[in-house]
Design a protein around this motif. Structure first.
Motif, PDB file in Angstrom:
ATOM      1  N   LYS A  21     -69.401  -3.590 -62.381  1.00  0.00           N
ATOM      2  CA  LYS A  21     -69.769  -3.500 -63.328  1.00  0.00           C
ATOM      3  C   LYS A  21     -70.722  -3.951 -64.334  1.00  0.00           C
ATOM      4  CE  LYS A  21     -64.547  -3.779 -63.649  1.00  0.00           C
ATOM      5  NZ  LYS A  21     -63.573  -4.340 -63.982  1.00  0.00           N
ATOM      6  N   GLU A  22     -71.604  -4.820 -63.439  1.00  0.00           N
ATOM      7  CA  GLU A  22     -72.638  -5.398 -63.945  1.00  0.00           C
ATOM      8  C   GLU A  22     -73.397  -5.313 -63.087  1.00  0.00           C
ATOM      9  OE1 GLU A  22     -71.933  -9.660 -63.840  1.00  0.00           O
ATOM     10  OE2 GLU A  22     -70.685  -8.908 -65.323  1.00  0.00           O
ATOM     11  N   GLU A  23     -74.917  -4.868 -63.712  1.00  0.00           N
ATOM     12  CA  GLU A  23     -76.104  -5.594 -63.527  1.00  0.00           C
ATOM     13  C   GLU A  23     -77.191  -5.920 -63.393  1.00  0.00           C
ATOM     14  OE1 GLU A  23     -80.919  -3.240 -63.660  1.00  0.00           O
ATOM     15  OE2 GLU A  23     -78.229  -2.833 -64.945  1.00  0.00           O
ATOM     16  N   PHE A  24     -77.763  -7.081 -61.497  1.00  0.00           N
ATOM     17  CA  PHE A  24     -78.078  -7.876 -61.507  1.00  0.00           C
ATOM     18  C   PHE A  24     -79.548  -7.557 -61.331  1.00  0.00           C
ATOM     19  CE2 PHE A  24     -74.023  -8.140 -59.745  1.00  0.00           C
ATOM     20  CZ  PHE A  24     -73.338  -9.646 -60.284  1.00  0.00           C
ATOM     21  N   SER A  25     -80.050  -8.689 -61.914  1.00  0.00           N
ATOM     22  CA  SER A  25     -81.558  -8.679 -61.898  1.00  0.00           C
ATOM     23  C   SER A  25     -82.524  -9.566 -61.313  1.00  0.00           C
ATOM     24  CB  SER A  25     -82.747  -8.425 -62.935  1.00  0.00           C
ATOM     25  OG  SER A  25     -81.786  -9.257 -64.140  1.00  0.00           O
ATOM     26  N   ASN A  26     -83.454 -10.313 -60.989  1.00  0.00           N
ATOM     27  CA  ASN A  26     -84.711 -11.470 -61.063  1.00  0.00           C
ATOM     28  C   ASN A  26     -83.458 -11.818 -59.023  1.00  0.00           C
ATOM     29  OD1 ASN A  26     -85.936 -11.104 -63.420  1.00  0.00           O
ATOM     30  ND2 ASN A  26     -83.984 -11.988 -64.458  1.00  0.00           N
ATOM     31  N   PHE A  27     -83.599 -11.310 -58.582  1.00  0.00           N
ATOM     32  CA  PHE A  27     -83.009 -11.699 -57.274  1.00  0.00           C
ATOM     33  C   PHE A  27     -84.645 -11.921 -56.340  1.00  0.00           C
ATOM     34  CE2 PHE A  27     -79.519  -9.183 -58.237  1.00  0.00           C
ATOM     35  CZ  PHE A  27     -79.136 -10.336 -58.436  1.00  0.00           C
ATOM     36  N   ASN A  28     -84.900 -13.063 -55.643  1.00  0.00           N
ATOM     37  CA  ASN A  28     -85.646 -13.567 -54.914  1.00  0.00           C
ATOM     38  C   ASN A  28     -85.494 -12.808 -53.069  1.00  0.00           C
ATOM     39  OD1 ASN A  28     -86.877 -15.712 -56.498  1.00  0.00           O
ATOM     40  ND2 ASN A  28     -85.086 -17.020 -55.758  1.00  0.00           N
ATOM     41  N   LEU A  29     -86.480 -12.593 -53.171  1.00  0.00           N
ATOM     42  CA  LEU A  29     -86.595 -11.421 -51.297  1.00  0.00           C
ATOM     43  C   LEU A  29     -86.110 -12.661 -50.218  1.00  0.00           C
ATOM     44  CD1 LEU A  29     -89.702  -9.029 -51.223  1.00  0.00           C
ATOM     45  CD2 LEU A  29     -87.200  -8.069 -52.127  1.00  0.00           C
ATOM     46  N   ARG A  30     -84.339 -12.622 -50.541  1.00  0.00           N
ATOM     47  CA  ARG A  30     -83.508 -13.655 -49.589  1.00  0.00           C
ATOM     48  C   ARG A  30     -82.516 -13.422 -48.668  1.00  0.00           C
ATOM     49  NH1 ARG A  30     -80.771 -18.285 -52.923  1.00  0.00           N
ATOM     50  NH2 ARG A  30     -80.428 -16.765 -53.629  1.00  0.00           N
ATOM     51  N   LEU A  34     -79.603  -9.147 -49.412  1.00  0.00           N
ATOM     52  CA  LEU A  34     -79.581  -8.589 -48.932  1.00  0.00           C
ATOM     53  C   LEU A  34     -78.707  -7.193 -48.961  1.00  0.00           C
ATOM     54  CD1 LEU A  34     -81.237  -6.150 -47.137  1.00  0.00           C
ATOM     55  CD2 LEU A  34     -79.746  -7.404 -44.594  1.00  0.00           C
ATOM     56  N   SER A  35     -77.395  -7.934 -48.681  1.00  0.00           N
ATOM     57  CA  SER A  35     -75.913  -7.596 -49.220  1.00  0.00           C
ATOM     58  C   SER A  35     -75.218  -6.952 -50.675  1.00  0.00           C
ATOM     59  CB  SER A  35     -74.839  -8.375 -48.925  1.00  0.00           C
ATOM     60  OG  SER A  35     -74.864  -9.883 -49.667  1.00  0.00           O
ATOM     61  N   LEU A  40     -76.177  -2.533 -54.904  1.00  0.00           N
ATOM     62  CA  LEU A  40     -76.500  -2.558 -55.920  1.00  0.00           C
ATOM     63  C   LEU A  40     -77.479  -0.565 -55.872  1.00  0.00           C
ATOM     64  CD1 LEU A  40     -78.401  -5.565 -58.295  1.00  0.00           C
ATOM     65  CD2 LEU A  40     -76.293  -4.650 -58.678  1.00  0.00           C
ATOM     66  N   ALA A  41     -77.784  -0.961 -54.589  1.00  0.00           N
ATOM     67  CA  ALA A  41     -78.731   0.236 -54.475  1.00  0.00           C
ATOM     68  C   ALA A  41     -77.600   1.927 -54.412  1.00  0.00           C
ATOM     69  CB  ALA A  41     -79.147   0.755 -53.283  1.00  0.00           C
ATOM     70  N   ASN A  42     -76.153   2.036 -54.962  1.00  0.00           N
ATOM     71  CA  ASN A  42     -75.303   2.727 -54.310  1.00  0.00           C
ATOM     72  C   ASN A  42     -74.170   2.843 -55.418  1.00  0.00           C
ATOM     73  OD1 ASN A  42     -75.471   4.530 -51.771  1.00  0.00           O
ATOM     74  ND2 ASN A  42     -73.867   3.199 -50.876  1.00  0.00           N
ATOM     75  N   ARG A  51     -81.689   2.771 -58.614  1.00  0.00           N
ATOM     76  CA  ARG A  51     -80.717   2.277 -57.674  1.00  0.00           C
ATOM     77  C   ARG A  51     -82.361   2.077 -55.972  1.00  0.00           C
ATOM     78  NH1 ARG A  51     -76.765   6.917 -57.818  1.00  0.00           N
ATOM     79  NH2 ARG A  51     -76.207   6.445 -54.954  1.00  0.00           N
ATOM     80  N   GLU A  52     -83.183   3.426 -56.557  1.00  0.00           N
ATOM     81  CA  GLU A  52     -83.789   3.083 -55.591  1.00  0.00           C
ATOM     82  C   GLU A  52     -85.051   1.967 -55.690  1.00  0.00           C
ATOM     83  OE1 GLU A  52     -88.037   6.399 -54.961  1.00  0.00           O
ATOM     84  OE2 GLU A  52     -86.727   6.625 -56.797  1.00  0.00           O
TER      85      GLU A  52
END
Length: 680
Positions: A21-30, A34-35, A40-42, A51-52
């Motif tokens: 329902k909501e978009e996430f941002s500012n994640f670290n590459l950890r 991954l999940s 989010l890509a789907n 998504r890309e």
């Protein structure tokens, strides 16, 4: 006019999409992100660019891990998401990477899956022969593995490709094979759905309306929301296909009814916008055929707008054809020509021959002045298309034959390699046996040589003992002769003198008495000394307990005379040398001899200590010097040191050497008194 593009919708072998329902941002590459990135890509609510971007982050994380089974599965997830957003370049790149990793790991299950994905890629690019080749490779791998479920799915992909290429009979044959393979498989509703759906549109193309309607009905009946996710909108797809069958048979009322049923499916526009746009266009066209013109051409334009946002070029082509027919009916020739020409341009862009034929036929009707030009091009393309469709089935068969031939050649090579391996293994085993036999013979020769050497050492020692015995016998005889001479000759005469002197005691002259007493006392002393010498000479033989001690003493005495170093020796008297084997004695003698030689030659020692003592059931030899010493870690073992070690090993003993530079060296040899027998 057959229009397969009207009903050829997305089958239910695409990948499920999760929604947030909501978009996430500012994640670290950890790794724990991954999940989230996968989800989010789907997410269909997000723009394709975002998504890309999330999928690119997924790929970056996965590439930083080693090639294990989980890593390869995650690479397939990345590929799936590139497929869903039609990023064919990255999809192909990711699939080829996972194929390479699977081949390195000899993971046959994922190799087959990668072949399937590459088939999807070349299918999307319209390279049907290459796509067919990869599908066929995957099919054969699943067949060998006995994986009927994936085998059936792969055959569906191959059959769909045959349908697209116009090989309808080949498609019908492949789908029939699928239904035979999965007949005992549980929860294979999605495969049954795709099979029935494909048979339905295939029979529609072949003009067999009843069969087409029957199989579309079967496809609709096997839909199970627990097995086929609702998000796939299978019912909307089937309603669209059934509606098109009625549209083709000119039952426009029934067609309109099914298109409306399809549009009533919940969340259709968000979950499957492609199906929604297709249903809008087909509904508009069925209304046009029924001359229900209310809402037209707005329904056509609404469908075009949605297809344009989804970049569905083929779908837009269909809309343009419908609009051209609509405007031609409305006598708006200009708009009819514009839409027909735009449809032709789109068909030329996509290089779909069937679409070009449809557009040319439409133009020849709308633009009679140029009809001959359009008709001429139509005939040329139609001939090429018919020829291509006739040869496509043969081409697919040739691909299967060539692939099987290559596989047979590989199998033959594998058999040859296997036979070669067996032959090499047998030769290796035979060679190993020969080597073992020769090695054993060599060991026996070495043991025999050691026994002969030991016997030679014992003979040498016995010779030394014999020589020493001869010397000792001569010495004893000489000493006995001297003792007898002293006892029988000297003592007898001395006794006579004493008796004569004793007789002079009758003379009472003071001086004579004093002188006589003095001689008598001296004679007694001489007598006592001679007696002690005689006893000592006779006792010396019994004190020579063993000739080995004498041999060692002689060697040490010789060393003292030859070299300046002071030698301090101690031999334990409790050692019973007569019970020690001659081989042990000769080896101890040689070790002492070699040790003294090293001390005199290299150590520059001033004092050398030699000890032979008994400790429990062992004889311990210690040779210690105060010489310059050496570093035992860096200095290589010379011949002398190796000889001492070898002699110690022959006696089942233990050899230890220690040395410190400037503080001398110490050699300790410990040999058990009980010796093992050397086997032959």
């Amino acid at each position: 006019m057959k229009k397969k593009y009207f009903i050829f919708t997305l089958f239910v072998f695409l990948f499920a999409c999760s929604k947030k329902k909501e978009e996430f941002s500012n994640f670290n590459l950890r790794e724990d992100s991954l999940s989230i990135y996968f989800e989010l890509a789907n997410d269909l609510n997000l723009p394709i660019t975002k998504r890309e971007n999330y999928n690119d982050k997924d790929l970056e994380i996965v590439l930083n891990h080693s090639n294990d089974s989980l890593n390869r599965v995650n690479l397939f997830k990345v590929a799936n998401r590139y497929y869903n957003i039609s990023n064919w370049k990255n999809f192909s790149k990711t699939v080829r990477l996972v194929l390479e990793n699977a081949q390195d790991a000899k993971d046959t299950l994922l190799i087959a899956k990668a072949y399937n994905y590459l088939g999807d890629y070349y299918d999307s690019q319209g390279v049907y022969d290459t796509a067919y080749q990869f599908y066929y490779k995957a099919e054969k791998m699943y067949e060998r593995q006995g994986d009927k479920f994936n085998w059936g799915k792969t055959l569906i992909n191959k059959a769909t490709l045959q349908f697209k290429a116009g090989d309808f009979l080949g498609c019908e044959k492949s789908v029939g094979k699928v239904l035979r393979i999965i007949q005992d498989e549980k929860k294979a509703n999605n495969i049954y759905y795709n099979a029935y759906n494909l048979l339905g549109i295939t029979y529609g193309e072949l003009g067999e309306f009843d069969n087409a309607l029957s199989y579309n009905g079967k496809a609709l009946s096997v839909i199970d929301d627990e097995i086929i996710p609702v998000e796939f909108q299978s019912r909307a797809t089937s309603f669209n296909n059934i509606g098109f069958l009625y549209l083709n048979s000119k039952n426009y009322s029934a067609a309109k009814s099914y298109f409306q049923k399809g549009l009533l499916q919940k969340k259709l526009i968000s979950q499957k916008p492609t199906i929604y746009a297709m249903l809008l266009d087909n509904l508009a066209y069925s209304k046009f055929k029924m001359r229900e013109l209310d809402g037209l051409p707005d329904l056509f334009y609404k469908s075009i707008k949605l297809k344009d946002s989804l970049k569905l070029t083929t779908g837009i082509f269909v809309n343009k054809i419908h609009l051209a027919e609509y405007f031609a009916f409305k006598n708006d020739t200009i708009k009819a020509l514009v839409n027909s020409q735009e449809a032709l341009n789109l068909a030329r862009t996509t290089k779909v021959s069937r679409d070009i034929l449809v557009a040319l036929k439409q133009l020849s009707i709308i633009d009679p002045q140029n009809a001959s030009t359009y008709t001429k091009e139509y005939i040329q393309i139609n001939e090429k298309l018919q020829k291509a469709e006739r040869t496509m089935g043969e081409k697919f068969s040739r691909i299967e034959y060539e692939t099987d031939q290559i596989k047979d050649q590989n199998s033959s090579l594998e058999d040859q390699n296997r036979n070669l391996l067996y032959a090499l293994s047998i030769l290796t085993i035979v060679g190993l046996f020969i080597y073992i036999i020769k090695t054993q013979k060599t060991k026996n020769k070495v043991l025999l040589y050691k026994q002969q050497q030991q016997q030679a050492n014992e003979d040498i020692y016995n010779l030394m003992i014999s020589q020493q015995n001869t010397i000792e016998t001569s010495r004893v005889q000489e000493k006995k002769r001297v003792a007898q001479e002293l006892h029988d000759g000297v003592l007898g005469r001395m006794f006579g003198v004493r008796m004569n002197l004793d007789s002079l005691n009758k003379i009472q002259d003071d001086m004579a008495i004093q002188q006589r007493d003095s001689y008598l006392s001296e004679l007694k002393n001489i007598e006592q000394d001679i007696r002690e010498i005689s006893h000592d000479l006779n006792r010396e033989k019994s004190e020579l307990i063993n000739n080995f001690v004498t041999i060692v003493d002689n060697m040490l005495e010789e060393q003292r005379k030859t070299f300046p170093a002071k030698i301090i020796s101690t031999i334990d008297s409790s050692i019973k040398w007569d019970q020690v084997k001659n081989s042990v004695k000769i080896n101890l003698y040689r070790i002492i001899q070699e040790s003294l030689q090293n001390c005199n030659k290299y150590a520059n020692a001033s004092v050398i200590k030699v000890e032979l003592k008994k400790k429990d059931d062992t004889i311990v030899l210690l040779v210690k010097d105060d010489g310059i010493g050496f570093d035992i870690k860096t200095k290589k073992k010379g011949i002398g040191l190796n000889n001492m070690i070898s002699r110690t090993n022959e006696c089942d003993g233990q050899f230890d050497v220690s040395s410190i530079k400037g503080q001398g060296s110490t050699i300790i040899v410990t040999i058990p008194t009980e010796q093992k027998q050397i086997p032959l």
